[in-house]
Enzyme design. Structure first.
Site, short mmCIF file in Angstrom:
data_model
loop_
_atom_site.label_atom_id
_atom_site.label_comp_id
_atom_site.label_asym_id
_atom_site.label_seq_id
_atom_site.Cartn_x
_atom_site.Cartn_y
_atom_site.Cartn_z
N ASP A 1 4.62 0.65 12.15
CA ASP A 1 3.41 0.00 11.61
C ASP A 1 3.28 -1.45 12.05
O ASP A 1 2.29 -2.10 11.73
CB ASP A 1 3.42 0.06 10.08
CG ASP A 1 3.18 1.47 9.59
OD1 ASP A 1 3.34 1.73 8.39
OD2 ASP A 1 2.85 2.34 10.42
N CYS B 1 -5.19 12.60 12.72
CA CYS B 1 -5.85 11.29 12.59
C CYS B 1 -5.71 10.61 13.95
O CYS B 1 -5.10 11.14 14.86
CB CYS B 1 -5.24 10.48 11.46
SG CYS B 1 -3.73 9.68 11.91
N LYS C 1 0.84 -1.21 0.00
CA LYS C 1 0.00 0.00 0.00
C LYS C 1 0.87 1.25 0.00
O LYS C 1 0.67 2.17 -0.80
CB LYS C 1 -0.89 0.02 1.23
CG LYS C 1 -1.57 1.35 1.52
CD LYS C 1 -2.50 1.33 2.70
CE LYS C 1 -1.80 1.54 4.01
NZ LYS C 1 -1.51 2.95 4.35
N ASN C 2 1.90 1.28 0.86
CA ASN C 2 2.67 2.51 1.05
C ASN C 2 3.72 2.74 -0.03
O ASN C 2 4.42 3.76 0.00
CB ASN C 2 3.28 2.55 2.45
CG ASN C 2 2.20 2.74 3.50
OD1 ASN C 2 1.05 3.03 3.18
ND2 ASN C 2 2.56 2.52 4.75
N ARG D 1 0.18 14.57 13.06
CA ARG D 1 0.72 14.27 11.72
C ARG D 1 0.74 15.52 10.83
O ARG D 1 0.07 15.62 9.81
CB ARG D 1 -0.09 13.14 11.09
CG ARG D 1 0.02 11.89 11.95
CD ARG D 1 -0.63 10.70 11.34
NE ARG D 1 0.14 10.19 10.21
CZ ARG D 1 -0.29 9.18 9.46
NH1 ARG D 1 -1.46 8.65 9.72
NH2 ARG D 1 0.42 8.76 8.45
N ARG E 1 -8.96 -0.48 4.56
CA ARG E 1 -8.17 0.57 3.91
C ARG E 1 -6.80 0.03 3.49
O ARG E 1 -6.25 0.43 2.48
CB ARG E 1 -7.95 1.74 4.87
CG ARG E 1 -9.16 2.56 5.15
CD ARG E 1 -8.78 3.79 5.91
NE ARG E 1 -7.61 4.42 5.26
CZ ARG E 1 -6.96 5.44 5.79
NH1 ARG E 1 -7.33 5.93 6.96
NH2 ARG E 1 -5.94 5.98 5.18
C1 EPZ Z 1 4.12 7.05 6.47
O1 EPZ Z 1 3.30 8.06 7.02
C2 EPZ Z 1 3.22 5.82 6.32
N1 EPZ Z 1 2.13 6.13 5.39
C3 EPZ Z 1 2.67 5.41 7.69
O2 EPZ Z 1 1.91 4.22 7.51
C4 EPZ Z 1 3.85 5.12 8.62
O3 EPZ Z 1 3.36 4.81 9.90
C5 EPZ Z 1 4.77 6.34 8.70
O4 EPZ Z 1 5.19 6.72 7.36
C6 EPZ Z 1 6.02 6.09 9.53
O5 EPZ Z 1 6.73 5.01 8.99
C7 EPZ Z 1 2.37 6.12 4.06
O6 EPZ Z 1 3.48 5.87 3.61
C8 EPZ Z 1 1.20 6.43 3.17
P1 EPZ Z 1 6.05 10.44 8.55
P2 EPZ Z 1 3.83 9.59 7.03
O7 EPZ Z 1 5.94 11.70 7.74
O8 EPZ Z 1 4.73 9.82 5.89
C9 EPZ Z 1 6.38 13.81 11.85
C10 EPZ Z 1 0.06 2.82 7.71
O9 EPZ Z 1 -0.41 2.26 8.69
N2 EPZ Z 1 6.24 14.76 10.73
O10 EPZ Z 1 7.19 9.52 8.27
O11 EPZ Z 1 2.66 10.46 7.22
C11 EPZ Z 1 5.11 13.00 12.08
O12 EPZ Z 1 4.22 13.72 12.92
C12 EPZ Z 1 0.51 4.27 7.81
O13 EPZ Z 1 0.22 2.29 6.58
C13 EPZ Z 1 6.32 16.13 11.00
O14 EPZ Z 1 6.50 16.54 12.13
O15 EPZ Z 1 4.70 9.61 8.37
C14 EPZ Z 1 5.62 11.75 12.72
O16 EPZ Z 1 5.80 11.97 14.11
C15 EPZ Z 1 0.21 4.84 9.19
N3 EPZ Z 1 6.19 17.01 9.96
C16 EPZ Z 1 6.99 11.56 12.08
O17 EPZ Z 1 7.34 12.82 11.51
C17 EPZ Z 1 5.99 16.59 8.66
O18 EPZ Z 1 5.90 17.43 7.74
C18 EPZ Z 1 7.03 10.50 10.98
O19 EPZ Z 1 5.97 10.81 10.09
C19 EPZ Z 1 5.91 15.20 8.42
C20 EPZ Z 1 6.05 14.31 9.47
#
Ligand code: EPZ
Length: 416
Positions: A304, A116, A22-23, A121, A396
């Site tokens: 995850d 969410c 998915k990701n 996020r 999802r």
């Molecule tokens: C991706 O989400 C995945 N989703 C998530 O999978 C996964 O849990 C996550 O990466 C971490 O591995 C997809 O790839 C579609 P991040 P993402 O940006 O990119 C902070 C699932 O279950 N952050 O790596 O949204 C954020 O708050 C989903 O399949 C900022 O502060 O996660 C978090 O604490 C859930 N500012 C950390 O970084 C930003 O601009 C990591 O988030 C972006 C992120």
């Protein structure tokens, strides 16, 4: 509202085919916006988020045609540079159209995703990176409105590792003028899969998979045919289910080389694991041992997989410490596990899980995608019937999970 009814106590035995990731699929589908030619994708998983992303692209004017083996995306007639709130609120990954729209068309309006269940996020790092590349970005009425004549290559260092942040900026940089360097970039395999697809389209990218990615912008990208990588989180989810329920299962069409931290933890829990090519076999015939977990960016233990392993720890021999370092609220599954008789205490971002001999079936509620997978695993090992409500979360991100589990011997069925 659909629910799953699970009769606990069955072991899992047999083979299960792992679906496309998915990701990886979600960002790769957005990459179709970067070219006027066909992007033909195979191994796309049949799940709700992929269908939502296809709808989002179609409403922008991307032509999408599906065949049993592949889906073809053509963005030669994109006439709407917007991702509306109604679609973004159900799938945060819609933010991934921001970079491609801006770099190819010079403008994008994308709804702010909002929070969410698992955390606030924010997307501030996506926006900061685009501004560093010369974009004008205004937040108005809950939308990100970005414009740029032509993005300029820049040196960008992420404050925190962000998977979709890295992906958005890598796509934006592919058509920018000059060289972009992403430092403290995400190293997740899904980032590498996106980079490989972009390279197949003619992008000049090096370093994907490391914490420094360099992108040399080009004038245009051409079409490509690309097969999406297997889903490592679906793989891990089935392996943990078998380690908790007992039995012997073989995953096919998967990859073990991107699951080291998960396989290590399963061996620590007492499972026997054999890897051969694109197959992973797990065997478990005794009560699992409790395993401590600390989530962190790839290649460390994936956030995850945290909820799924917590289900295993609730019935394991011993006490486990589970530390969630990525998201501020990713323990929503704990309250539901307590209803099954689990013994878990939360202190900040740490959960102390005291393994008990047996969980008791009950009615519980899914709150987010991976939490729902955790509750299904708990239902497989709980005594009696467990009803998992709000399983739209599960749909999802997992392809036909109850059919796959039934084929392995689980007593699980969907009820209206
Ligand atoms: C991706 O989400 C995945 N989703 C998530 O999978 C996964 O849990 C996550 O990466 C971490 O591995 C997809 O790839 C579609 P991040 P993402 O940006 O990119 C902070 C699932 O279950 N952050 O790596 O949204 C954020 O708050 C989903 O399949 C900022 O502060 O996660 C978090 O604490 C859930 N500012 C950390 O970084 C930003 O601009 C990591 O988030 C972006 C992120």
């Amino acid at each position: 509202m659909q629910k799953l009814s699970i009769q606990g106590g069955n072991k899992l035995n047999g083979e299960v085919r792992i679906s496309g990731a998915k990701n990886a699929a979600l960002p790769i589908m957005c990459a179709s916006l970067l070219s006027a030619e066909d992007l033909q994708l195979s191994n796309l998983p049949d799940m709700h988020d992929v269908a939502t992303m296809a709808k989002l692209l179609q409403q922008m004017g991307v032509a999408v045609s599906n065949s049993p083996k592949a889906s073809t995306f053509n963005a030669s007639k994109v006439d709407k540079l917007e991702a509306p709130y109604e679609m973004v609120k159900t799938m945060r990954a819609a933010i991934l159209v921001l970079g491609p729209l801006l770099t190819r068309f010079g403008e994008a309006r994308v709804s702010l995703p909002g929070g969410c269940a698992i955390g606030s996020r924010p997307v501030d790092l996506h926006i900061k990176g685009l501004q560093a590349m010369g974009a004008e970005v205004h937040i108005e009425h809950g939308y990100i409105h970005a414009t740029a004549k032509r993005l300029q290559g820049a040196k960008i260092c992420f404050d925190v590792v962000s998977v979709t942040g890295t992906e958005n900026l890598m796509m934006a940089a592919a058509l920018a003028d000059g060289v972009t360097t992403l430092e403290n970039a995400a190293r997740e395999p899904e980032v590498v899969d996106l980079a490989n697809c972009l390279i197949a389209m003619g992008a000049k990218i090096s370093g994907a998979g490391s914490d420094t990615i360099t992108i040399q912008g080009v004038q245009a990208l051409h079409g490509a045919e690309y097969r999406v990588m297997p889903d490592r989180i679906e793989s891990g989810t089935f392996l943990v289910a078998a380690a908790a329920a007992g039995g012997r299962i073989t995953l096919t069409d998967t990859r073990a080389d991107i699951l080291d931290s998960v396989l290590d933890k399963l061996r620590e829990a007492g499972a026997t694991i054999e890897v051969s090519g694109d197959r992973i076999t797990l065997e478990m015939h005794q009560r699992p041992r409790a395993v401590n977990l600390r989530t962190a960016p790839y290649p460390a233990f994936p956030t995850d997989m945290q909820a799924q392993f917590m289900a295993l720890n609730t019935i394991a021999d011993g006490t486990a410490m589970v530390v969630e370092t990525i998201f501020e609220n990713r323990f929503m599954h704990v309250q539901e596990l307590l209803r099954l008789g689990a013994q878990i205490d939360i202190e900040g971002n740490t959960a102390i899980v005291k393994g008990c001999a047996q969980l008791e079936g009950a009615t519980i509620m899914a709150t987010d995608l991976r939490a729902s997978a955790c509750l299904v695993i708990a239902g497989l090992v709980a005594q009696g019937e467990t009803i998992v409500d709000r399983i739209y979360h599960l749909d999802r991100g997992y392809e036909h999970i109850e059919a796959k589990l039934s084929a392995l011997g689980a007593q699980i069925r969907r009820i209206k």
